[in-house]
Enzyme design. Structure first.
Site, PDB file in Angstrom:
ATOM      1  N   ILE A 145     -69.760 -36.205  -7.977  1.00  0.00           N
ATOM      2  CA  ILE A 145     -69.775 -34.323  -8.381  1.00  0.00           C
ATOM      3  C   ILE A 145     -67.733 -34.250  -7.937  1.00  0.00           C
ATOM      4  CG2 ILE A 145     -69.645 -31.786  -7.312  1.00  0.00           C
ATOM      5  CD1 ILE A 145     -72.066 -32.747  -8.071  1.00  0.00           C
TER       6      ILE A 145
ATOM      7  N   ARG B  58     -61.426 -29.477 -11.424  1.00  0.00           N
ATOM      8  CA  ARG B  58     -62.152 -28.262 -11.419  1.00  0.00           C
ATOM      9  C   ARG B  58     -61.633 -27.312 -12.217  1.00  0.00           C
ATOM     10  NH1 ARG B  58     -62.874 -26.863  -5.145  1.00  0.00           N
ATOM     11  NH2 ARG B  58     -65.100 -25.804  -5.857  1.00  0.00           N
ATOM     12  N   PRO B  59     -62.494 -27.631 -13.496  1.00  0.00           N
ATOM     13  CA  PRO B  59     -61.992 -26.932 -14.637  1.00  0.00           C
ATOM     14  C   PRO B  59     -63.439 -25.708 -14.548  1.00  0.00           C
ATOM     15  CG  PRO B  59     -63.272 -28.810 -15.821  1.00  0.00           C
ATOM     16  CD  PRO B  59     -62.475 -28.984 -13.869  1.00  0.00           C
ATOM     17  N   VAL B  60     -62.900 -24.925 -15.783  1.00  0.00           N
ATOM     18  CA  VAL B  60     -64.036 -23.301 -15.373  1.00  0.00           C
ATOM     19  C   VAL B  60     -64.369 -23.406 -16.886  1.00  0.00           C
ATOM     20  CG1 VAL B  60     -63.052 -22.290 -13.474  1.00  0.00           C
ATOM     21  CG2 VAL B  60     -61.478 -21.618 -15.693  1.00  0.00           C
ATOM     22  N   ASP B  61     -64.272 -24.510 -17.745  1.00  0.00           N
ATOM     23  CA  ASP B  61     -64.176 -24.690 -19.189  1.00  0.00           C
ATOM     24  C   ASP B  61     -66.112 -24.132 -19.759  1.00  0.00           C
ATOM     25  OD1 ASP B  61     -64.894 -27.471 -17.715  1.00  0.00           O
ATOM     26  OD2 ASP B  61     -65.844 -27.678 -19.808  1.00  0.00           O
ATOM     27  N   LEU B  62     -67.188 -24.764 -18.418  1.00  0.00           N
ATOM     28  CA  LEU B  62     -68.222 -24.043 -18.786  1.00  0.00           C
ATOM     29  C   LEU B  62     -68.495 -22.371 -18.228  1.00  0.00           C
ATOM     30  CD1 LEU B  62     -69.923 -26.908 -16.990  1.00  0.00           C
ATOM     31  CD2 LEU B  62     -69.401 -26.986 -19.788  1.00  0.00           C
TER      32      LEU B  62
ATOM     33  N   ARG C  73     -60.778 -21.089   7.147  1.00  0.00           N
ATOM     34  CA  ARG C  73     -61.527 -20.360   5.262  1.00  0.00           C
ATOM     35  C   ARG C  73     -63.166 -20.810   4.871  1.00  0.00           C
ATOM     36  NH1 ARG C  73     -58.841 -22.940   0.610  1.00  0.00           N
ATOM     37  NH2 ARG C  73     -60.417 -21.850  -0.967  1.00  0.00           N
TER      38      ARG C  73
ATOM     39  N   ARG D 107     -60.409 -20.524  -5.429  1.00  0.00           N
ATOM     40  CA  ARG D 107     -60.687 -20.373  -6.869  1.00  0.00           C
ATOM     41  C   ARG D 107     -61.875 -20.337  -6.727  1.00  0.00           C
ATOM     42  NH1 ARG D 107     -60.834 -24.521  -9.238  1.00  0.00           N
ATOM     43  NH2 ARG D 107     -62.033 -24.568 -10.380  1.00  0.00           N
TER      44      ARG D 107
ATOM     45  N   ASP E  47     -70.894 -31.129  -0.405  1.00  0.00           N
ATOM     46  CA  ASP E  47     -70.272 -30.504   1.111  1.00  0.00           C
ATOM     47  C   ASP E  47     -70.203 -31.380   2.368  1.00  0.00           C
ATOM     48  OD1 ASP E  47     -69.940 -27.471  -0.869  1.00  0.00           O
ATOM     49  OD2 ASP E  47     -68.863 -28.983  -0.975  1.00  0.00           O
TER      50      ASP E  47
ATOM     51  N   CYS F  44     -57.347 -27.951  -7.244  1.00  0.00           N
ATOM     52  CA  CYS F  44     -57.711 -28.483  -5.993  1.00  0.00           C
ATOM     53  C   CYS F  44     -57.301 -29.373  -5.320  1.00  0.00           C
ATOM     54  CB  CYS F  44     -58.467 -27.421  -4.741  1.00  0.00           C
ATOM     55  SG  CYS F  44     -59.898 -28.340  -4.996  1.00  0.00           S
TER      56      CYS F  44
ATOM     57  N   LYS G 240     -70.435 -19.028   3.337  1.00  0.00           N
ATOM     58  CA  LYS G 240     -69.976 -18.266   2.997  1.00  0.00           C
ATOM     59  C   LYS G 240     -70.668 -18.691   1.221  1.00  0.00           C
ATOM     60  CE  LYS G 240     -67.032 -21.853   1.914  1.00  0.00           C
ATOM     61  NZ  LYS G 240     -66.567 -22.068   0.873  1.00  0.00           N
ATOM     62  N   ASN G 241     -70.812 -19.652   0.800  1.00  0.00           N
ATOM     63  CA  ASN G 241     -71.133 -19.792  -0.802  1.00  0.00           C
ATOM     64  C   ASN G 241     -71.822 -19.480  -1.664  1.00  0.00           C
ATOM     65  OD1 ASN G 241     -68.776 -21.750  -0.660  1.00  0.00           O
ATOM     66  ND2 ASN G 241     -69.255 -22.991  -1.238  1.00  0.00           N
TER      67      ASN G 241
HETATM   68  C1  EPZ Z   1     -69.169 -24.818  -5.542  1.00  0.00           C
HETATM   69  O1  EPZ Z   1     -68.297 -24.938  -5.528  1.00  0.00           O
HETATM   70  C2  EPZ Z   1     -68.970 -24.520  -4.196  1.00  0.00           C
HETATM   71  N1  EPZ Z   1     -67.936 -23.067  -4.068  1.00  0.00           N
HETATM   72  C3  EPZ Z   1     -68.170 -25.754  -3.742  1.00  0.00           C
HETATM   73  O2  EPZ Z   1     -67.884 -25.971  -2.189  1.00  0.00           O
HETATM   74  C4  EPZ Z   1     -69.085 -26.810  -3.749  1.00  0.00           C
HETATM   75  O3  EPZ Z   1     -68.416 -28.197  -3.328  1.00  0.00           O
HETATM   76  C5  EPZ Z   1     -69.775 -27.142  -5.369  1.00  0.00           C
HETATM   77  O4  EPZ Z   1     -69.900 -26.138  -5.929  1.00  0.00           O
HETATM   78  C6  EPZ Z   1     -70.777 -28.709  -6.056  1.00  0.00           C
HETATM   79  O5  EPZ Z   1     -71.614 -28.193  -4.774  1.00  0.00           O
HETATM   80  C7  EPZ Z   1     -68.760 -21.973  -4.285  1.00  0.00           C
HETATM   81  O6  EPZ Z   1     -69.783 -21.973  -4.627  1.00  0.00           O
HETATM   82  C8  EPZ Z   1     -67.714 -21.513  -3.824  1.00  0.00           C
HETATM   83  P1  EPZ Z   1     -69.207 -26.713  -9.475  1.00  0.00           P
HETATM   84  P2  EPZ Z   1     -67.995 -24.967  -7.995  1.00  0.00           P
HETATM   85  O7  EPZ Z   1     -69.243 -26.198 -10.716  1.00  0.00           O
HETATM   86  O8  EPZ Z   1     -68.787 -24.315  -8.767  1.00  0.00           O
HETATM   87  C9  EPZ Z   1     -66.965 -29.639 -12.874  1.00  0.00           C
HETATM   88  C10 EPZ Z   1     -66.672 -25.776   0.128  1.00  0.00           C
HETATM   89  O9  EPZ Z   1     -66.629 -26.517   0.365  1.00  0.00           O
HETATM   90  N2  EPZ Z   1     -67.218 -29.084 -13.242  1.00  0.00           N
HETATM   91  O10 EPZ Z   1     -70.996 -27.071  -8.835  1.00  0.00           O
HETATM   92  O11 EPZ Z   1     -66.552 -24.847  -7.950  1.00  0.00           O
HETATM   93  C11 EPZ Z   1     -66.499 -29.726 -11.441  1.00  0.00           C
HETATM   94  O12 EPZ Z   1     -65.421 -30.123 -12.210  1.00  0.00           O
HETATM   95  C12 EPZ Z   1     -67.109 -26.173  -1.985  1.00  0.00           C
HETATM   96  O13 EPZ Z   1     -67.295 -24.346   0.236  1.00  0.00           O
HETATM   97  C13 EPZ Z   1     -66.446 -28.918 -14.604  1.00  0.00           C
HETATM   98  O14 EPZ Z   1     -66.292 -29.312 -15.623  1.00  0.00           O
HETATM   99  O15 EPZ Z   1     -67.842 -26.810  -8.363  1.00  0.00           O
HETATM  100  C14 EPZ Z   1     -67.303 -30.595 -11.078  1.00  0.00           C
HETATM  101  O16 EPZ Z   1     -67.160 -31.844 -10.545  1.00  0.00           O
HETATM  102  C15 EPZ Z   1     -66.483 -26.906  -2.181  1.00  0.00           C
HETATM  103  N3  EPZ Z   1     -66.786 -27.486 -15.578  1.00  0.00           N
HETATM  104  C16 EPZ Z   1     -68.631 -29.860 -10.885  1.00  0.00           C
HETATM  105  O17 EPZ Z   1     -68.674 -29.860 -11.942  1.00  0.00           O
HETATM  106  C17 EPZ Z   1     -67.365 -26.568 -15.254  1.00  0.00           C
HETATM  107  O18 EPZ Z   1     -65.959 -25.140 -15.840  1.00  0.00           O
HETATM  108  C18 EPZ Z   1     -69.625 -29.411 -10.093  1.00  0.00           C
HETATM  109  O19 EPZ Z   1     -68.525 -28.227  -9.707  1.00  0.00           O
HETATM  110  C19 EPZ Z   1     -67.177 -26.169 -13.956  1.00  0.00           C
HETATM  111  C20 EPZ Z   1     -67.661 -27.195 -12.926  1.00  0.00           C
END
Ligand code: EPZ
Length: 417
Positions: free
Chosen positions: A327, A122-126, A397, A93, A305, A117, A22-23
């Site tokens: 995480i 889970r911000p997207v600031d980066l 999902r 998301r 995960d 969620c 999926k991912n």
């Molecule tokens: C991906 O989510 C996966 N989803 C998640 O899988 C997975 O749990 C996660 O990576 C960690 O491996 C998809 O790939 C679609 P991150 P993602 O950005 O990219 C912080 C599932 O079960 N962060 O790696 O959203 C964030 O808050 C899902 O299939 C910021 O602060 O996760 C988290 O604490 C659930 N700012 C950490 O980084 C940002 O701009 C890692 O998040 C982005 C992230």
């Protein structure tokens, strides 16, 4: 809402096929926006999230043709809107993954901010900071990301937190930017690697994939390509834990053991026996497992995960284990539900202390997020009596035909509408 009814206590035996990841499929579907040439994909899992992404891309004008159960062809030659509306983004998301490609190819995008969620803010600031470093003008207005860029320019971007979709968004944006982009502290997850491999087939120039420094040299345009999505290591890991917990013997096909090193190590540590060859993994166990502590962290460390699944394993193991989640700030929603099955779990900050008990007892529980629900299914498979899991749309999902695959392995599971 659908429910799953599971009678526990049946050791799983048999063989199942693992679906595409999926991912990996989600970002790769968005990569279709980067070119007007058709992108043909194989091993695409049939999941609710994939359908949701398909609807979002079709809303923008991407023509999507299903050419068989797991084969899709996407044609983004006629995009008529670069907007991802709130009502679509709020349900998934990963929709944020259209931002980089839209900006790179069309120079503008209007993407709803994903809400929080269940598992964290889970911000997207980066994602935004990286695109701004590449010259994008980005404003947040009325809950939308309003982004513009005549032409993205290569930049050196240091991500202070490892972010999977952040790395993917920026890699896709950089593929068509002017000049070279260096992503430092990049994510190394196999799904990021799979997206990069697909982009390279489309003509992108990317080095350092699978390491924490990814270098992308922009090209004027990308072309059509064919790509088979990598297998889903989390789906595989979930069934491996099911086999170990129920004391059975299960062979998983269409899976790569090299993507699951740390999960295999931890399962061996708990007493399961694991054999693998180049496209299958066999797990067998006598059922009485040893407690095994885990600490989640970015790949290649233990995957977040798989945290709920190992929490379930530890609830019926022989001693005490700690489960530490580094995480996400709120990824213990399954603890309350597992306690309803009789589990002995205490939470202190981001660590759960799990004392194995002799058995769990079936009860009605509620799924709260995708992987938490997977943990509940595993607990139900070993609990005495009947367990009813509500709100299993969370499971749909991320797990293709879950009750069918479990049924193939002998589990007593049925879905009730
Ligand atoms: C991906 O989510 C996966 N989803 C998640 O899988 C997975 O749990 C996660 O990576 C960690 O491996 C998809 O790939 C679609 P991150 P993602 O950005 O990219 C912080 C599932 O079960 N962060 O790696 O959203 C964030 O808050 C899902 O299939 C910021 O602060 O996760 C988290 O604490 C659930 N700012 C950490 O980084 C940002 O701009 C890692 O998040 C982005 C992230």
């Amino acid at each position: 809402m659908d429910k799953l009814v599971i009678q526990g206590g049946v050791p799983l035996h048999g063989e199942i096929l693992i679906s595409g990841a999926k991912n990996a499929a989600l970002p790769i579907l968005c990569a279709s926006l980067l070119t007007e040439g058709p992108l043909t994909l194989g091993n695409v899992p049939q999941l609710h999230d994939i359908a949701t992404m398909g609807k979002l891309l079709a809303h923008m004008g991407v023509k999507i043709e299903a050419q068989g159960e797991h084969q899709l062809s996407l044609d983004a030659s006629h995009i008529h809107t670069c907007e991802a509306p709130y009502e679509m983004v709020k349900t998934m998301r990963a929709s944020i993954l259209v931002l980089g490609p839209l900006l790179a190819r069309f120079g503008h995008a209007r993407v709803s901010l994903p809400g929080g969620c269940a598992i964290g803010s889970r911000p997207v600031d980066l994602h935004i900071k990286g695109l701004q470093a590449m010259g994008a003008d980005i404003r947040i207005e009325h809950g939308y990301i309003e982004a513009k860029a005549d032409k993205l320019k290569g930049a050196r971007i240091f991500m202070d937190i490892v972010t999977v979709t952040g790395t993917e968004n920026l890699m896709m944006a950089a593929a068509l930017a002017d000049g070279t982009t260096v992503l430092e502290n990049a994510a190394k997850e196999p799904e990021v690697v799979d997206l990069a491999e697909c982009l390279i087939k489309m003509g992108a120039r990317i080095e350092g994939v699978g390491t924490d420094v990814i270098t992308v040299t922009g090209v004027p345009e990308l072309r059509s390509a064919q790509h088979d999505v990598v297998c889903d290591r989390i789906e595989a890991g979930t069934y491996m834990v099911a086999a170990a917990m129920t004391g059975g013997k299960v062979k998983l096909r269409n899976v790569r053991a090299d993507l699951l090193d740390v999960v295999i190590d931890k399962l061996r540590e708990s007493g399961a026996e694991i054999d693998d060859d180049d496209d299958s993994i066999t797990v067998s166990s006598a059922g009485a497992l040893k407690s095994v502590s885990i600490r989640t962290a970015p790949h290649p460390a233990f995957p977040t995960d798989m945290q709920a699944q190992f929490m379930a394993l530890n609830t019926v193991a022989n001693a005490v284990a700690t489960v530490t989640e580094t995480i996400f700030e709120n990824r213990f929603m399954h603890v309350q539900e597992m306690r309803r099955l009789g589990a002995n779990i205490e939470v202190e900050g981001n660590t759960a202390i799990v004392r194995g008990c002799e058995f769990l007892e079936g009860a009605t529980v509620m799924a709260t997020d995708l992987r938490a629900s997977a943990g509940l299914v595993l607990a139900a498979l070993v609990a005495r009596g009947e367990t009813v899991i509500e709100r299993i749309y969370h499971l749909d999902r991320g797990y293709e035909r879950l009750e069918e695959k479990l049924g193939q392995l002998g589990a007593n599971v049925r879905r009730i509408k």
